[in-house]
Motif scaffolding. Structure first.
Motif, short mmCIF file in Angstrom:
data_model
loop_
_atom_site.label_atom_id
_atom_site.label_comp_id
_atom_site.label_asym_id
_atom_site.label_seq_id
_atom_site.Cartn_x
_atom_site.Cartn_y
_atom_site.Cartn_z
N GLY A 40 0.78 -1.23 0.00
CA GLY A 40 0.00 0.00 0.00
C GLY A 40 0.81 1.28 0.00
N ILE A 41 2.06 1.25 -0.45
CA ILE A 41 2.88 2.46 -0.50
C ILE A 41 3.70 2.49 -1.78
N SER A 42 4.13 3.68 -2.17
CA SER A 42 5.10 3.87 -3.24
C SER A 42 5.77 5.21 -3.01
N LEU A 43 6.75 5.52 -3.87
CA LEU A 43 7.61 6.67 -3.65
C LEU A 43 7.94 7.31 -4.99
N ALA A 44 8.18 8.62 -4.99
CA ALA A 44 8.56 9.30 -6.23
C ALA A 44 9.54 10.42 -5.93
N ARG A 45 10.48 10.58 -6.87
CA ARG A 45 11.35 11.75 -6.85
C ARG A 45 10.85 12.71 -7.92
N LEU A 46 10.76 14.00 -7.59
CA LEU A 46 10.31 15.02 -8.52
C LEU A 46 11.43 16.04 -8.73
N ASP A 47 11.82 16.22 -10.00
CA ASP A 47 12.85 17.19 -10.36
C ASP A 47 12.24 18.29 -11.21
N PHE A 48 12.63 19.53 -10.93
CA PHE A 48 12.10 20.68 -11.66
C PHE A 48 13.24 21.59 -12.10
N ALA A 49 13.26 21.92 -13.38
CA ALA A 49 14.12 23.00 -13.85
C ALA A 49 13.50 24.32 -13.38
N PRO A 50 14.25 25.42 -13.45
CA PRO A 50 13.63 26.72 -13.12
C PRO A 50 12.35 26.93 -13.93
N TYR A 51 11.28 27.25 -13.25
CA TYR A 51 9.96 27.46 -13.82
C TYR A 51 9.38 26.19 -14.45
N GLY A 52 9.85 25.05 -14.00
CA GLY A 52 9.30 23.78 -14.45
C GLY A 52 7.98 23.48 -13.77
N LEU A 53 7.14 22.72 -14.45
CA LEU A 53 5.78 22.43 -13.96
C LEU A 53 5.47 20.94 -14.02
N ASN A 54 4.92 20.43 -12.94
CA ASN A 54 4.24 19.13 -12.97
C ASN A 54 2.76 19.47 -13.11
N PRO A 55 2.19 19.31 -14.32
CA PRO A 55 0.89 19.91 -14.63
C PRO A 55 -0.26 19.28 -13.84
N PRO A 56 -1.41 19.95 -13.85
CA PRO A 56 -2.57 19.42 -13.13
C PRO A 56 -2.84 17.96 -13.47
N HIS A 57 -2.96 17.13 -12.43
CA HIS A 57 -3.14 15.70 -12.60
C HIS A 57 -3.80 15.13 -11.35
N THR A 58 -4.18 13.88 -11.42
CA THR A 58 -4.75 13.19 -10.26
C THR A 58 -4.08 11.83 -10.10
N HIS A 59 -4.14 11.31 -8.88
CA HIS A 59 -3.77 9.93 -8.60
C HIS A 59 -5.04 9.21 -8.15
N PRO A 60 -5.64 8.41 -9.03
CA PRO A 60 -6.95 7.83 -8.71
C PRO A 60 -6.92 6.84 -7.55
N ARG A 61 -5.73 6.32 -7.22
CA ARG A 61 -5.69 5.28 -6.19
C ARG A 61 -4.81 5.64 -5.00
N GLY A 62 -4.41 6.90 -4.84
CA GLY A 62 -3.52 7.19 -3.74
C GLY A 62 -3.47 8.64 -3.32
N THR A 63 -3.36 8.87 -2.01
CA THR A 63 -3.06 10.18 -1.45
C THR A 63 -1.55 10.40 -1.56
N GLU A 64 -1.14 11.64 -1.79
CA GLU A 64 0.28 11.97 -1.94
C GLU A 64 0.71 12.92 -0.83
N ILE A 65 1.87 12.66 -0.23
CA ILE A 65 2.49 13.59 0.71
C ILE A 65 3.86 13.94 0.17
N LEU A 66 4.15 15.23 0.08
CA LEU A 66 5.35 15.71 -0.61
C LEU A 66 6.19 16.56 0.32
N VAL A 67 7.51 16.39 0.25
CA VAL A 67 8.45 17.22 1.01
C VAL A 67 9.47 17.82 0.04
N VAL A 68 9.74 19.09 0.15
CA VAL A 68 10.72 19.77 -0.69
C VAL A 68 12.11 19.58 -0.08
N LEU A 69 13.03 19.07 -0.88
CA LEU A 69 14.40 18.85 -0.42
C LEU A 69 15.32 20.01 -0.79
#
Length: 221
Positions: A90-119
């Protein structure tokens, strides 16, 4: 009668919770047999006697994802398809990388809540509640800040700074799925009728045809 009704209500609540989340494991682990021809809701288990440490191991999240795309972002997801030992946990993990002014566009995860921490860096993030209110909850996050995106709700992350940003996200499913709104609506195969989309978005058909002809970037790896 009241006690009977209360029992049925509690039973319904318990059942709905069970249906709305990944199933609980009934043994220590259930390493996914990714090559099995048996189709179930998830993956069948391989013989636990054949399990090895590598079934519970993934390497590579120390490496930045390629942000050289139109969106300027990259999501490296570690789900059951990449880490077989996650099956039934019941868990998974993701790394998110962004260039300056990069966007992860509007989306949904139909089967999971997401908790995110900025490193590293900063992110402008938010999610929108369901109809009829469609309320936006948004926040600018800095290093060490945490934000939660409830299951199934449309959300986004945008690097509003001049330096690269790195974030780490946990999700409450071994296979949370992702539906990128623009890709799904304008990049469907076969395409959704332009008449339907024109009326839905209050656009003329030429604009819809132009949108459908675009290359919609997938930043998920």
């Amino acid at each position: 009668m009241a006690a009977h009704f209360l029992f049925l209500a509690l039973l319904a609540l318990a059942s709905s919770h069970a249906i709305a989340s990944d199933p609980s494991q009934l043994q220590d682990f259930c390493v996914a047999d990714l090559h099995s021809d048996v189709f179930v809701n998830g993956f069948v288990c391989k013989d636990p006697k054949m399990a090895k440490a590598e079934d519970f191991f993934f390497s590579g999240l120390d490496k930045p994802g390629d942000t050289g795309n139109k969106l300027g972002s990259n999501v490296t997801l570690v789900d059951v398809n990449k880490l077989a030992g996650l099956n039934t946990l019941g868990i998974s993990l993701a790394r998110l990388d962004f260039a300056p002014y990069g966007l992860n566009p509007p989306h949904t995860h139909p089967r999971g809540t997401e908790i995110l921490v900025v490193l590293e860096g900063t992110l402008y993030v938010g999610f929108v509640t369901s109809n009829p209110n469609n309320q936006l909850f948004s926040k600018v996050l800095h290093e060490g800040d945490v934000f939660v995106f409830p299951q199934g709700l449309i959300h986004f992350q945008f690097n509003n700074g001049k330096t690269s940003t790195v974030a780490l996200a946990g999700l409450s499913s071994q296979n949370p799925g992702v539906i990128t709104i623009a890709n799904a609506v304008f990049g469907a195969k076969p395409p959704i009728s332009d008449e339907v989309l024109a009326k839905a978005f209050q656009l003329d058909k030429k604009t819809v045809d132009w949108l459908q002809a675009q290359f919609w970037t997938d930043n998920n790896n």
